[in-house]
Enzyme design. Sequence first.
Site, mmCIF file in Angstrom:
data_model
loop_
_atom_site.group_PDB
_atom_site.id
_atom_site.type_symbol
_atom_site.label_atom_id
_atom_site.label_comp_id
_atom_site.label_asym_id
_atom_site.label_seq_id
_atom_site.Cartn_x
_atom_site.Cartn_y
_atom_site.Cartn_z
ATOM 1 N N GLU A 16 -0.808 -8.413 5.096
ATOM 2 C CA GLU A 16 -0.475 -8.758 6.685
ATOM 3 C C GLU A 16 -1.670 -9.014 7.399
ATOM 4 O O GLU A 16 -1.818 -9.513 8.645
ATOM 5 C CB GLU A 16 0.590 -7.905 7.370
ATOM 6 C CG GLU A 16 0.025 -6.707 7.237
ATOM 7 C CD GLU A 16 -0.271 -5.697 6.392
ATOM 8 O OE1 GLU A 16 -0.320 -6.162 4.806
ATOM 9 O OE2 GLU A 16 -0.690 -4.432 6.425
ATOM 10 N N CYS A 72 0.560 -1.203 -0.005
ATOM 11 C CA CYS A 72 0.096 -0.032 -0.039
ATOM 12 C C CYS A 72 0.897 1.191 -0.139
ATOM 13 O O CYS A 72 1.512 1.434 -1.118
ATOM 14 C CB CYS A 72 -0.826 0.016 1.281
ATOM 15 S SG CYS A 72 -2.458 0.873 0.765
ATOM 16 N N HIS A 75 -3.289 -5.209 1.682
ATOM 17 C CA HIS A 75 -2.717 -5.308 3.125
ATOM 18 C C HIS A 75 -2.472 -7.067 3.289
ATOM 19 O O HIS A 75 -3.387 -7.494 4.052
ATOM 20 C CB HIS A 75 -3.168 -4.873 4.316
ATOM 21 C CG HIS A 75 -3.185 -3.341 4.109
ATOM 22 N ND1 HIS A 75 -2.104 -2.671 4.975
ATOM 23 C CD2 HIS A 75 -3.641 -2.314 3.583
ATOM 24 C CE1 HIS A 75 -2.033 -1.252 4.696
ATOM 25 N NE2 HIS A 75 -3.185 -1.024 3.880
HETATM 26 N N1 GLN Z 1 -3.577 6.119 1.080
HETATM 27 C C1 GLN Z 1 -2.599 6.070 1.576
HETATM 28 C C2 GLN Z 1 -1.165 6.904 0.709
HETATM 29 O O1 GLN Z 1 -1.709 7.329 -0.246
HETATM 30 C C3 GLN Z 1 -1.951 4.588 1.474
HETATM 31 C C4 GLN Z 1 -3.089 4.047 2.276
HETATM 32 C C5 GLN Z 1 -2.292 2.590 2.896
HETATM 33 O O2 GLN Z 1 -1.241 2.627 3.134
HETATM 34 N N2 GLN Z 1 -3.313 1.669 3.554
HETATM 35 O O3 GLN Z 1 -0.268 6.652 1.033
#
Ligand code: GLN
Length: 186
Positions: A167, A76, A165
């Site tokens: 994890e 992410c 995610h």
């Molecule tokens: N929206 C976050 C970003 O732009 C990422 C979200 C996340 O890591 N769950 O960095």
Amino acid sequence: MIIGVLALQGDFDAHRRRLEELGAEVVLVKKPEQLDQIDGLVIPGGESGAFLKILGEEGFQKLQEFVCQKPAFGTCAGAILLATEVTNPPQEGLGALDIRIRRNAYGRQIDSSIRIGMMQGTPMEMVFIRAPRIEHIGPNVEVLATEGNDPVVVRQGRAMAATFHPELSDDTRVHRAFLDLVESSK
Ligand code: GLN
């Protein structure tokens, strides 16, 4: 095999638990010099803009050197950090993965959701939290998993990224793929 989990911000402890469950020795990386002691690095989810602020220019450079030489896996926000091109809004990336990635790409309604994607021909639960979307991949990027038409786990050389995610689900395949990558890069 010692795996570092970048522990500046965000969701690092769930990665630590998962990696330990799979038999890796884990260190939580809070200082740049700790990068010298590890064989691979996980960059967790969180807020990619905040990561950049906390890292500062020196931390960013040190991290960039690391990802050029050793395996790294970003989830992410971590995937956003590893990219060559970031949009919505544009921000600096480490350039380890030849992808264009759009932050917060799924709009409000499905801002965060659990969806079923496919990893190497088998369904996989995927938890998306304010997730980015990989909009373009370069010719050397391999797609390891998809959700709908989107690539959601990708790899190029020693760098790997997931837009969700892994994890937070019971399925251990994504972390296992990273540990295999670290093992084969030693
Ligand atoms: N929206 C976050 C970003 O732009 C990422 C979200 C996340 O890591 N769950 O960095």
